[in-house]
Design an enzyme around this catalytic site. Structure first.
Site, PDB file in Angstrom:
ATOM      1  N   ASP A 177     -15.722  85.389  32.273  1.00  0.00           N
ATOM      2  CA  ASP A 177     -15.267  86.911  32.046  1.00  0.00           C
ATOM      3  C   ASP A 177     -15.388  87.751  33.076  1.00  0.00           C
ATOM      4  OD1 ASP A 177     -16.425  88.778  29.834  1.00  0.00           O
ATOM      5  OD2 ASP A 177     -18.085  89.455  30.833  1.00  0.00           O
TER       6      ASP A 177
ATOM      7  N   GLY B 135      -4.265  95.292  30.423  1.00  0.00           N
ATOM      8  CA  GLY B 135      -4.992  95.917  30.753  1.00  0.00           C
ATOM      9  C   GLY B 135      -5.265  97.601  32.181  1.00  0.00           C
TER      10      GLY B 135
HETATM   11  P1  IMP Z   1     -11.667  89.319  29.912  1.00  0.00           P
HETATM   12  O1  IMP Z   1     -12.782  88.867  31.115  1.00  0.00           O
HETATM   13  O2  IMP Z   1     -10.566  88.351  29.179  1.00  0.00           O
HETATM   14  O3  IMP Z   1     -12.943  89.243  28.962  1.00  0.00           O
HETATM   15  O4  IMP Z   1     -11.028  90.442  30.146  1.00  0.00           O
HETATM   16  C1  IMP Z   1     -12.186  91.685  29.924  1.00  0.00           C
HETATM   17  C2  IMP Z   1     -11.008  92.696  30.388  1.00  0.00           C
HETATM   18  O5  IMP Z   1     -11.089  93.524  31.743  1.00  0.00           O
HETATM   19  C3  IMP Z   1      -9.553  92.764  29.724  1.00  0.00           C
HETATM   20  O6  IMP Z   1      -9.600  92.874  28.170  1.00  0.00           O
HETATM   21  C4  IMP Z   1      -8.755  94.271  30.609  1.00  0.00           C
HETATM   22  O7  IMP Z   1      -9.040  95.762  30.346  1.00  0.00           O
HETATM   23  C5  IMP Z   1      -9.638  94.015  32.402  1.00  0.00           C
HETATM   24  N1  IMP Z   1      -9.666  92.656  32.947  1.00  0.00           N
HETATM   25  C6  IMP Z   1      -9.483  91.631  33.631  1.00  0.00           C
HETATM   26  N2  IMP Z   1      -9.285  91.281  34.430  1.00  0.00           N
HETATM   27  C7  IMP Z   1      -8.121  92.542  35.015  1.00  0.00           C
HETATM   28  C8  IMP Z   1      -6.813  92.255  34.952  1.00  0.00           C
HETATM   29  O8  IMP Z   1      -6.515  90.810  36.062  1.00  0.00           O
HETATM   30  N3  IMP Z   1      -6.675  93.053  35.125  1.00  0.00           N
HETATM   31  C9  IMP Z   1      -6.814  94.007  34.287  1.00  0.00           C
HETATM   32  N4  IMP Z   1      -7.539  94.308  33.232  1.00  0.00           N
HETATM   33  C10 IMP Z   1      -8.819  93.384  33.647  1.00  0.00           C
END
Ligand code: IMP
Length: 213
Positions: A77, A169
């Site tokens: 996460d 992101g």
């Molecule tokens: P998850 O870990 O895939 O649930 O990511 C959560 C959210 O955090 C993503 O949808 C992005 O909005 C943000 N995020 C996580 N890692 C990155 C990154 O490396 N770059 C930009 N946004 C990130």
């Protein structure tokens, strides 16, 4: 050889894990399994949510009596913590702009616009921020819901407007420490050398190397 099930369908994450772990692991993903339930990511920390994702899959494998097929389940996460916003968006990073929390994730553009709007209301606040990633590793030979955690962070700051097209992101807004361009301008190779995810994956890789040393 260890068999590790990565609790994601995100091809980018899978390729990063495969690269870091090397040839001693057979990495499977959720794409190889039908019927795995969606995890309810309602934890208060990145670690809580990573463990919820990993244990949802591990519990399902046990229920289906398929636990013998896999040695470990791995989930991650991640998100962005902005100091001027007391750590927001944090665990809500993926759905920051979504008014209705059960409606799912919001678009990157909407999330970035909301972040800039909120920071615009705090012109004198600090610009500092960090990406964080927590990996949760669950061993299928353990009967309980315990997990081993690996953490990575990447310090930086938030710029006033988006720049660059690479990544995803919040990358167009985030300038990593020691650089003058955003992650979205620096590109994948530079980002993967310093990112929160690569630091956490290096911890995981060391953990397994230590076991086999
Ligand atoms: P998850 O870990 O895939 O649930 O990511 C959560 C959210 O955090 C993503 O949808 C992005 O909005 C943000 N995020 C996580 N890692 C990155 C990154 O490396 N770059 C930009 N946004 C990130």
């Amino acid at each position: 050889m260890h068999r590790i099930l990565i609790a994601t369908r995100n091809a980018h994450k899978v390729s990063e894990v495969r690269t870091m772990l090397g040839d001693n692991f057979e990495c499977l993903t959720l794409n190889e399994y039908d019927g795995v339930p969606e995890a309810v990511e309602d934890g208060e920390t990145f670690g809580d949510n990573a463990a919820i994702k990993a244990n949802t899959v591990a519990d399902w494998l046990r229920t289906e009596e398929r636990d013998h097929e896999i040695d470990y389940v791995l989930a991650d996460d991640s998100g962005l913590e902005v100091d001027a916003l007391d750590g927001a968006p944090g665990v809500h990073s993926a759905r920051f702009a979504q008014e209705d929390p059960v409606a799912g994730n919001s678009s990157d553009a909407d999330n970035n616009a909301k972040l800039l709007r909120m920071l615009g209301e705090k012109p004198d606040g600090p610009k500092t921020a960090r990406f964080k990633c927590i990996l949760a590793l669950v061993s299928m030979t353990e009967a309980d819901d315990g997990a081993v955690y690996f953490e990575g962070a990447c310090e930086g700051s938030i710029q006033k407007e988006a720049s660059g097209n690479a990544g995803f992101g919040y990358d167009p807004l985030f300038i990593p420490e020691g650089h003058e361009k955003s992650f979205a301008e620096l590109g994948e190779e530079v980002k993967n050398g310093i990112s929160h995810r690569s630091v956490a994956l290096a911890g995981l890789s060391n953990y397994f190397n230590r076991d086999s040393a």
